[in-house]
Design a protein around this motif. Structure first.
Motif, mmCIF file in Angstrom:
data_model
loop_
_atom_site.group_PDB
_atom_site.id
_atom_site.type_symbol
_atom_site.label_atom_id
_atom_site.label_comp_id
_atom_site.label_asym_id
_atom_site.label_seq_id
_atom_site.Cartn_x
_atom_site.Cartn_y
_atom_site.Cartn_z
ATOM 1 N N PHE A 163 0.807 -1.222 0.000
ATOM 2 C CA PHE A 163 0.000 0.000 0.000
ATOM 3 C C PHE A 163 0.842 1.275 0.000
ATOM 4 O O PHE A 163 1.878 1.340 0.656
ATOM 5 C CB PHE A 163 -0.924 0.031 1.229
ATOM 6 N N THR A 164 0.319 2.289 -0.678
ATOM 7 C CA THR A 164 0.908 3.624 -0.578
ATOM 8 C C THR A 164 0.454 4.242 0.740
ATOM 9 O O THR A 164 -0.471 3.747 1.394
ATOM 10 C CB THR A 164 0.448 4.534 -1.734
ATOM 11 N N ILE A 165 1.071 5.348 1.099
ATOM 12 C CA ILE A 165 0.679 6.039 2.335
ATOM 13 C C ILE A 165 -0.775 6.500 2.259
ATOM 14 O O ILE A 165 -1.516 6.443 3.239
ATOM 15 C CB ILE A 165 1.651 7.206 2.651
ATOM 16 N N TRP A 166 -1.209 6.941 1.090
ATOM 17 C CA TRP A 166 -2.604 7.375 0.895
ATOM 18 C C TRP A 166 -3.559 6.205 1.093
ATOM 19 O O TRP A 166 -4.613 6.344 1.715
ATOM 20 C CB TRP A 166 -2.788 7.964 -0.500
ATOM 21 N N GLN A 167 -3.199 5.060 0.532
ATOM 22 C CA GLN A 167 -4.049 3.890 0.669
ATOM 23 C C GLN A 167 -4.121 3.408 2.123
ATOM 24 O O GLN A 167 -5.189 3.037 2.603
ATOM 25 C CB GLN A 167 -3.545 2.769 -0.244
ATOM 26 N N LEU A 168 -2.978 3.427 2.817
ATOM 27 C CA LEU A 168 -2.990 3.047 4.235
ATOM 28 C C LEU A 168 -3.940 3.928 5.037
ATOM 29 O O LEU A 168 -4.698 3.446 5.881
ATOM 30 C CB LEU A 168 -1.585 3.138 4.828
ATOM 31 N N LYS A 169 -3.900 5.219 4.766
ATOM 32 C CA LYS A 169 -4.753 6.150 5.522
ATOM 33 C C LYS A 169 -6.227 5.902 5.248
ATOM 34 O O LYS A 169 -7.042 5.875 6.176
ATOM 35 C CB LYS A 169 -4.376 7.608 5.183
ATOM 36 N N ILE A 170 -6.594 5.713 4.000
ATOM 37 C CA ILE A 170 -8.017 5.526 3.685
ATOM 38 C C ILE A 170 -8.505 4.162 4.190
ATOM 39 O O ILE A 170 -9.648 4.040 4.642
ATOM 40 C CB ILE A 170 -8.312 5.746 2.179
ATOM 41 N N ILE A 171 -7.638 3.146 4.163
ATOM 42 C CA ILE A 171 -8.002 1.844 4.740
ATOM 43 C C ILE A 171 -8.260 2.019 6.238
ATOM 44 O O ILE A 171 -9.249 1.512 6.776
ATOM 45 C CB ILE A 171 -6.890 0.802 4.498
#
Length: 122
Positions: A71-79
């Motif tokens: 995951f990218t940092i953006w994806q980690l946050k939205i997850i």
């Protein structure tokens, strides 16, 4: 496997976070906790939040693309935000039975799911 580990750790993290942030609102109903002062409640919540970090930090390290995760940092946050909402909803339905899940909540959740879609869209 890293994706599943990341998501599992985020679920555990958010469970502790939700209990730390909102569980104390029910202390008045629990024998032994009802008379705790604000400082004691803060200390207890802070102690629970420690366990949140024990799961959150490894989840992000395992899941982050630059550490070999998926995951990218953006994806980690939205997850994390989506999991937080799911955990919070379950907690509220179980612990705060006088609070109802209404249509406007579901519509808001739908928009958050759309956010997940757009964050993961290439």
């Amino acid at each position: 496997m890293k994706a599943i580990s990341t998501i599992g750790l985020l679920i555990l993290s958010n469970t502790f976070m939700t209990i730390a942030w909102y569980g104390h609102l029910k202390f008045h109903e629990w024998k032994g906790f009802a008379k705790l002062g604000l400082f004691a409640v803060i200390a207890l919540s802070w102690g629970l939040a420690f366990f949140e970090y024990c799961f959150q930090v490894p989840a992000n390290r395992i899941g982050f693309k630059e550490n070999g995760g998926p995951f990218t940092i953006w994806q980690l946050k939205i997850i994390q935000e989506a999991i937080s909402l799911i955990v919070f909803s379950g907690f509220t339905i179980i612990v705060f039975r006088n609070e109802s899940l209404r249509m406007n909540h579901l519509i808001g959740f739908g928009f958050l799911i759309l956010a997940v879609y757009f964050i993961f869209k290439k």
